[in-house]
Design an enzyme around this catalytic site. Structure first.
Site, PDB file in Angstrom:
ATOM      1  N   CYS A 129       0.496   3.485   1.145  1.00 50.95           N
ATOM      2  CA  CYS A 129       1.060   3.683  -0.187  1.00 50.95           C
ATOM      3  C   CYS A 129       2.538   4.055  -0.064  1.00 50.95           C
ATOM      4  O   CYS A 129       2.897   4.985   0.669  1.00 50.95           O
ATOM      5  CB  CYS A 129       0.290   4.787  -0.906  1.00 50.95           C
ATOM      6  SG  CYS A 129       1.089   5.415  -2.398  1.00 50.95           S
ATOM      7  N   GLU A 130       3.386   3.326  -0.762  1.00 48.91           N
ATOM      8  CA  GLU A 130       4.820   3.594  -0.647  1.00 48.91           C
ATOM      9  C   GLU A 130       5.245   4.850  -1.404  1.00 48.91           C
ATOM     10  O   GLU A 130       6.350   5.354  -1.192  1.00 48.91           O
ATOM     11  CB  GLU A 130       5.632   2.394  -1.137  1.00 48.91           C
ATOM     12  CG  GLU A 130       5.567   2.132  -2.624  1.00 48.91           C
ATOM     13  CD  GLU A 130       6.443   0.949  -3.031  1.00 48.91           C
ATOM     14  OE1 GLU A 130       6.959   0.978  -4.158  1.00 48.91           O
ATOM     15  OE2 GLU A 130       6.601   0.008  -2.233  1.00 48.91           O
ATOM     16  N   HIS A 131       4.387   5.367  -2.265  1.00 50.86           N
ATOM     17  CA  HIS A 131       4.736   6.554  -3.042  1.00 50.86           C
ATOM     18  C   HIS A 131       4.512   7.850  -2.271  1.00 50.86           C
ATOM     19  O   HIS A 131       5.281   8.806  -2.407  1.00 50.86           O
ATOM     20  CB  HIS A 131       3.933   6.591  -4.347  1.00 50.86           C
ATOM     21  CG  HIS A 131       4.178   5.413  -5.224  1.00 50.86           C
ATOM     22  ND1 HIS A 131       3.194   4.827  -5.997  1.00 50.86           N
ATOM     23  CD2 HIS A 131       5.307   4.681  -5.435  1.00 50.86           C
ATOM     24  CE1 HIS A 131       3.698   3.803  -6.655  1.00 50.86           C
ATOM     25  NE2 HIS A 131       4.967   3.688  -6.333  1.00 50.86           N
ATOM     26  N   HIS A 132       3.435   7.891  -1.463  1.00 48.22           N
ATOM     27  CA  HIS A 132       3.116   9.113  -0.725  1.00 48.22           C
ATOM     28  C   HIS A 132       3.021   8.897   0.783  1.00 48.22           C
ATOM     29  O   HIS A 132       2.816   9.843   1.530  1.00 48.22           O
ATOM     30  CB  HIS A 132       1.794   9.699  -1.230  1.00 48.22           C
ATOM     31  CG  HIS A 132       1.797  10.026  -2.685  1.00 48.22           C
ATOM     32  ND1 HIS A 132       1.284   9.165  -3.656  1.00 48.22           N
ATOM     33  CD2 HIS A 132       2.271  11.099  -3.359  1.00 48.22           C
ATOM     34  CE1 HIS A 132       1.432   9.709  -4.838  1.00 48.22           C
ATOM     35  NE2 HIS A 132       2.023  10.881  -4.697  1.00 48.22           N
TER      36      HIS A 132
ATOM     37  N   GLN B 178      -0.694  -1.788  -4.374  1.00 46.96           N
ATOM     38  CA  GLN B 178      -1.726  -2.825  -4.365  1.00 46.96           C
ATOM     39  C   GLN B 178      -1.403  -3.956  -5.324  1.00 46.96           C
ATOM     40  O   GLN B 178      -1.685  -5.134  -5.045  1.00 46.96           O
ATOM     41  CB  GLN B 178      -3.083  -2.197  -4.710  1.00 46.96           C
ATOM     42  CG  GLN B 178      -4.249  -3.168  -4.608  1.00 46.96           C
ATOM     43  CD  GLN B 178      -5.586  -2.485  -4.800  1.00 46.96           C
ATOM     44  OE1 GLN B 178      -5.795  -1.360  -4.355  1.00 46.96           O
ATOM     45  NE2 GLN B 178      -6.510  -3.148  -5.487  1.00 46.96           N
TER      46      GLN B 178
ATOM     47  N   CYS C  88      -4.231   8.629  -1.640  1.00 42.83           N
ATOM     48  CA  CYS C  88      -3.392   9.486  -2.482  1.00 42.83           C
ATOM     49  C   CYS C  88      -4.168   9.999  -3.692  1.00 42.83           C
ATOM     50  O   CYS C  88      -3.768  10.982  -4.326  1.00 42.83           O
ATOM     51  CB  CYS C  88      -2.131   8.753  -2.921  1.00 42.83           C
ATOM     52  SG  CYS C  88      -2.424   7.234  -3.849  1.00 42.83           S
TER      53      CYS C  88
ATOM     54  N   HIS D 119      -7.645   4.444  -2.411  1.00 43.42           N
ATOM     55  CA  HIS D 119      -6.326   5.023  -2.183  1.00 43.42           C
ATOM     56  C   HIS D 119      -6.453   6.501  -1.830  1.00 43.42           C
ATOM     57  O   HIS D 119      -6.908   7.302  -2.647  1.00 43.42           O
ATOM     58  CB  HIS D 119      -5.452   4.840  -3.426  1.00 43.42           C
ATOM     59  CG  HIS D 119      -5.086   3.414  -3.683  1.00 43.42           C
ATOM     60  ND1 HIS D 119      -3.788   2.938  -3.556  1.00 43.42           N
ATOM     61  CD2 HIS D 119      -5.842   2.334  -4.042  1.00 43.42           C
ATOM     62  CE1 HIS D 119      -3.759   1.641  -3.829  1.00 43.42           C
ATOM     63  NE2 HIS D 119      -4.995   1.258  -4.135  1.00 43.42           N
TER      64      HIS D 119
END
Length: 220
Positions: free
Chosen positions: A111-114, A152, A182, A180
């Site tokens: 995940c690019e956010h976390h 995704q 996250c 996910h």
């Protein structure tokens, strides 16, 4: 370059891309470039451990920064790969115009956010128009786009577009079911949640019956 690799480059035409560049040489070059980043990444991981209140010099953590750096390079190896190189001429002329479906391709991404993992299964279908892909290449396309920092939704579209561009089929459909971390390890901590994304192009987008058949085959 090792002599064996050089010999392969000189003797096997299929190892060259459309620009005449040896794929083996390019992969080795890309790998070397990424490995050159290891010292800086290792120092960053040491700093991170210290920020967490850990001692990176204690026995259990001595090699952790380097291991973590190598692992991150592996998790994101898709940045040094391209669809053209991976397909490597595995496109064949075939008089087949019915649906080709490869389902439940295992997928692991970040995940690019976390920067925590998400994983799941990918199903890909396409309607050939005189050209087919080697089946394993569909899995390799998944690897290219999953082994990056991702969301995704975007990955689903990228895989579909890559297949569409490769063989110009009448239609492409991609279905991904992901878990996910996250949402599991942090935040709302919903351990049974799953995320489903679907992208359709061409006939799969225009023909509701065809789309329904694809979803039925994937989900049953």
């Amino acid at each position: 370059m090792p002599p064996v690799a050089a010999a392969v480059c000189n003797s096997i035409a299929s190892t060259k891309n459309e620009n005449g560049e040896c794929i083996i040489k390019k992969v080795q070059k890309d790998t070397t470039i990424r490995e050159d980043k290891l010292p800086d990444m290792t120092e960053c991981y040491k700093s991170l451990l210290q920020s967490l209140g850990e001692n990176p010099e204690r026995e259990g953590l001595l090699k952790t920064p380097e291991r973590a750096s190598k692992a991150m390079l592996f998790f994101t190896k898709g940045y040094s790969q391209s669809v053209e190189e991976v397909l490597n001429d595995a496109i064949f002329t075939e008089d087949h115009d019915e649906m080709v479906l490869v389902k439940d391709i295992e997928m692991f991404s970040m995940c690019e956010h976390h920067m925590v993992p998400f994983y799941g299964k990918v199903s890909i279908a396409y309607l050939p128009q005189g050209k087919i892909l080697g089946l394993s290449k569909l899995a390799r396309i998944v690897e290219i786009f999953s082994r990056r920092l991702q969301v995704q939704e975007r990955m689903t579209k990228q895989i579909a577009q890559a297949v569409f561009d490769a063989v110009n089929p009448a239609g492409v459909a991609v279905f991904i079911e992901g878990v996910h971390m996250c949402m599991v390890m942090r935040g709302v901590q919903k351990i049974n949640s799953k995320t489903i994304t679907c992208t359709t192009l061409g006939s799969f987008k225009e023909d509701s019956k065809l789309r329904k058949e694809f979803l039925h085959l994937v989900q049953n």
